[in-house]
Design a protein around this motif. Structure first.
Motif, PDB file in Angstrom:
ATOM      1  N   ASN A 143       0.832  -1.207   0.000  1.00  0.00           N
ATOM      2  CA  ASN A 143       0.000   0.000   0.000  1.00  0.00           C
ATOM      3  C   ASN A 143       0.865   1.255   0.000  1.00  0.00           C
ATOM      4  N   SER A 144       0.601   2.141  -0.936  1.00  0.00           N
ATOM      5  CA  SER A 144       1.381   3.382  -1.015  1.00  0.00           C
ATOM      6  C   SER A 144       0.755   4.450  -0.123  1.00  0.00           C
ATOM      7  N   LYS A 145       1.461   5.530   0.076  1.00  0.00           N
ATOM      8  CA  LYS A 145       0.953   6.653   0.858  1.00  0.00           C
ATOM      9  C   LYS A 145      -0.333   7.185   0.210  1.00  0.00           C
ATOM     10  N   PRO A 146      -1.334   7.561   0.991  1.00  0.00           N
ATOM     11  CA  PRO A 146      -1.307   7.946   2.405  1.00  0.00           C
ATOM     12  C   PRO A 146      -1.387   6.803   3.410  1.00  0.00           C
ATOM     13  N   ASP A 147      -1.386   5.563   2.937  1.00  0.00           N
ATOM     14  CA  ASP A 147      -1.281   4.453   3.884  1.00  0.00           C
ATOM     15  C   ASP A 147       0.082   4.535   4.572  1.00  0.00           C
ATOM     16  N   PRO A 148       0.172   4.311   5.876  1.00  0.00           N
ATOM     17  CA  PRO A 148       1.439   4.454   6.602  1.00  0.00           C
ATOM     18  C   PRO A 148       2.378   3.250   6.492  1.00  0.00           C
ATOM     19  N   GLU A 149       2.039   2.270   5.649  1.00  0.00           N
ATOM     20  CA  GLU A 149       2.795   1.020   5.614  1.00  0.00           C
ATOM     21  C   GLU A 149       4.301   1.217   5.469  1.00  0.00           C
ATOM     22  N   VAL A 150       4.730   2.080   4.552  1.00  0.00           N
ATOM     23  CA  VAL A 150       6.169   2.216   4.299  1.00  0.00           C
ATOM     24  C   VAL A 150       6.885   2.805   5.503  1.00  0.00           C
ATOM     25  N   PHE A 151       6.252   3.738   6.203  1.00  0.00           N
ATOM     26  CA  PHE A 151       6.869   4.325   7.399  1.00  0.00           C
ATOM     27  C   PHE A 151       6.888   3.341   8.565  1.00  0.00           C
TER      28      PHE A 151
END
Length: 220
Positions: A143-151
């Motif tokens: 999931n890309s931003k605005p989902d917080p997954e990468v952070f």
């Protein structure tokens, strides 16, 4: 508040490849016979490649199949990737290197949190592949931003709680992702006008590590 790690978005924060993206999307759009301009391009900041294609095709005069969309995204990425050969250390944005070095000297962990699948290539081209304690990028998330997954992934790799992380972002979607991940956020560039970030600045130029470390005690 005790910030133990700073997670940096890559494009627009540490290096800018905005014009490379724009020209690649423009070429793809021209070949597809679809209108593309700077206003549309501004809506693509911080979102995934396939979501970008959907945005560009919103006003298309015909339906594009999923296979065609994937082909368009692949073409665009090819054009963009080819242009990255022009990147070098001189393209690091003002203040980024100095801030990162200062944070590391202060024993604050630093990481990359980027939705871009090209992050490893970009970091290698600008000589920063080994700079960070952790790298979370588009190759590792669903999931890309605005989902917080990468952070959240970056925080896990650092073994630091999200609430002890500060995110540096230049896109509204990135600011939203940081907040959704229960992290603090320093917004730069256009994102400084978003209104949701905890700290705002035009850029990283002139922001010293000591400034952030002093702010962490009472600014939030």
């Amino acid at each position: 508040m005790n910030i133990k790690a700073v997670i940096f978005d890559l494009d627009g924060v540490i290096v800018s490849t905005d014009e490379f993206h724009y020209k690649a999307w423009q070429r793809m759009s021209d070949e597809a016979g679809v209108e593309f301009n700077r206003d549309i391009n501004n809506r693509l900041r911080g979102v995934s490649r396939m979501e970008c294609v959907d945005i560009i095709l919103e006003k298309a005069d015909r339906h594009f199949s999923e296979e065609e969309k994937i082909d368009l995204a692949t073409k665009k990425n090819g054009y963009y990737s080819d242009s990255l050969s022009n990147l070098s250390r001189v393209d690091i944005l003002a203040g980024a290197r100095e801030l990162i070095d200062g944070l590391k000297t202060a024993n604050i962990k630093v990481a990359i949190g980027s939705s871009s699948r090209n992050a490893p290539t970009i970091l290698a081209r600008i000589g920063m592949a080994d700079t960070f304690d952790a790298i979370a990028d588009g190759n590792q998330i669903k999931n890309s931003k605005p989902d917080p997954e990468v952070f959240l992934l970056a925080a896990r790799k650092l073994d630091i709680a999200p609430e002890e992380c500060l995110v540096v972002e230049d896109a509204k979607a990135g600011v939203a992702a940081a907040i959704a991940g229960n992290m603090k956020c320093l917004a730069v560039g256009d994102a400084q006008f978003d209104g949701r970030a905890h700290i705002c600045a035009p850029s990283l130029e002139g922001i010293a590590a000591g400034t952030l470390l002093a702010l962490r005690k009472d600014a939030f």
